[in-house]
Design a protein around this motif. Structure first.
Motif, PDB file in Angstrom:
ATOM      1  N   GLU A  57       0.822  -1.214   0.000  1.00 53.05           N
ATOM      2  CA  GLU A  57       0.000   0.000   0.000  1.00 53.05           C
ATOM      3  C   GLU A  57       0.854   1.260   0.000  1.00 53.05           C
ATOM      4  N   THR A  58       2.128   1.114   0.387  1.00 53.03           N
ATOM      5  CA  THR A  58       3.042   2.259   0.431  1.00 53.03           C
ATOM      6  C   THR A  58       4.401   1.826  -0.117  1.00 53.03           C
ATOM      7  N   GLU A  60       7.117   2.072   1.448  1.00 50.33           N
ATOM      8  CA  GLU A  60       7.793   1.390   2.552  1.00 50.33           C
ATOM      9  C   GLU A  60       7.422  -0.097   2.579  1.00 50.33           C
ATOM     10  N   ASP A  61       6.167  -0.424   2.293  1.00 56.34           N
ATOM     11  CA  ASP A  61       5.729  -1.832   2.242  1.00 56.34           C
ATOM     12  C   ASP A  61       6.529  -2.620   1.220  1.00 56.34           C
ATOM     13  N   LEU A 132       1.412  -0.844  -7.403  1.00 57.83           N
ATOM     14  CA  LEU A 132       1.444   0.473  -6.775  1.00 57.83           C
ATOM     15  C   LEU A 132       2.234   1.457  -7.622  1.00 57.83           C
TER      16      LEU A 132
END
Length: 176
Positions: A57-58, A60-61, A132
């Motif tokens: 989702e980000t 960082e993920d 993403l």
């Protein structure tokens, strides 16, 4: 067609050499004659894993997954600055082959090209999925010429480009 790093090095050193489409970065700014933007990319992460295995989702993920990126590509530069670790490949095809072989979990590409890559690899169209957007990798790709290119030719290319930018086909390619 050459692997990206070889194409980039050739375009830096050989006279009358054109390269496209290339991101115009501060590091590259003085290394080429920039003709103009010829493509717009919205790059992001692509996987062949199920949504249950790869959940991002980000940005960082995404750092927890194995990633392949083309050597000397703008994606490699941006992701390195963002703290990513990755395997460097010669070209996008090699990155996708690593993905298909489950040697990496993610590659970076524009969603418009995923189906064509699957077809080229003789895989089902739904083999890969876009996961993403990478916001800093929404970029214009430029046509550029080596610095050793004849200045008259550079001027002719720029003049032709100026005629091109007023066409509906150019606007569709760059802005849709």
């Amino acid at each position: 067609m050459y692997p990206w790093a070889r194409a980039l090095n050739s375009a830096k050193s050989k006279p009358n050499m054109l390269i496209y489409s290339m991101a115009k970065t501060p590091q590259r700014e003085t290394s080429f004659h920039w003709i103009g933007p010829v493509a717009l990319f919205h790059l992001g992460f692509v996987t062949n894993q199920s949504p249950q295995k790869i959940q991002i989702e980000t940005l960082e993920d995404a750092k927890q997954y194995r990633l392949a990126v083309q050597r000397e590509d703008v994606a490699a530069q941006v992701l390195h600055k963002l703290g990513f670790e990755f395997i460097e490949t010669a070209d996008i095809q090699q990155s996708y082959h690593l993905l298909a072989a489950h040697k990496v979990d993610l590659v970076v590409d524009d969603p418009r090209y995923i189906s064509a890559m699957a077809q080229a690899m003789k895989l089902p169209d739904d083999q890969f999925r876009y996961v993403l957007d990478i916001e800093p990798l929404s970029i214009k790709g430029y046509l550029a010429a080596s610095l050793a290119t004849d200045p008259e030719l550079v001027a002719q290319l720029r003049a032709a480009y100026q005629q091109l930018i007023d066409t509906p086909l150019y606007r569709k390619a760059l802005f849709e």
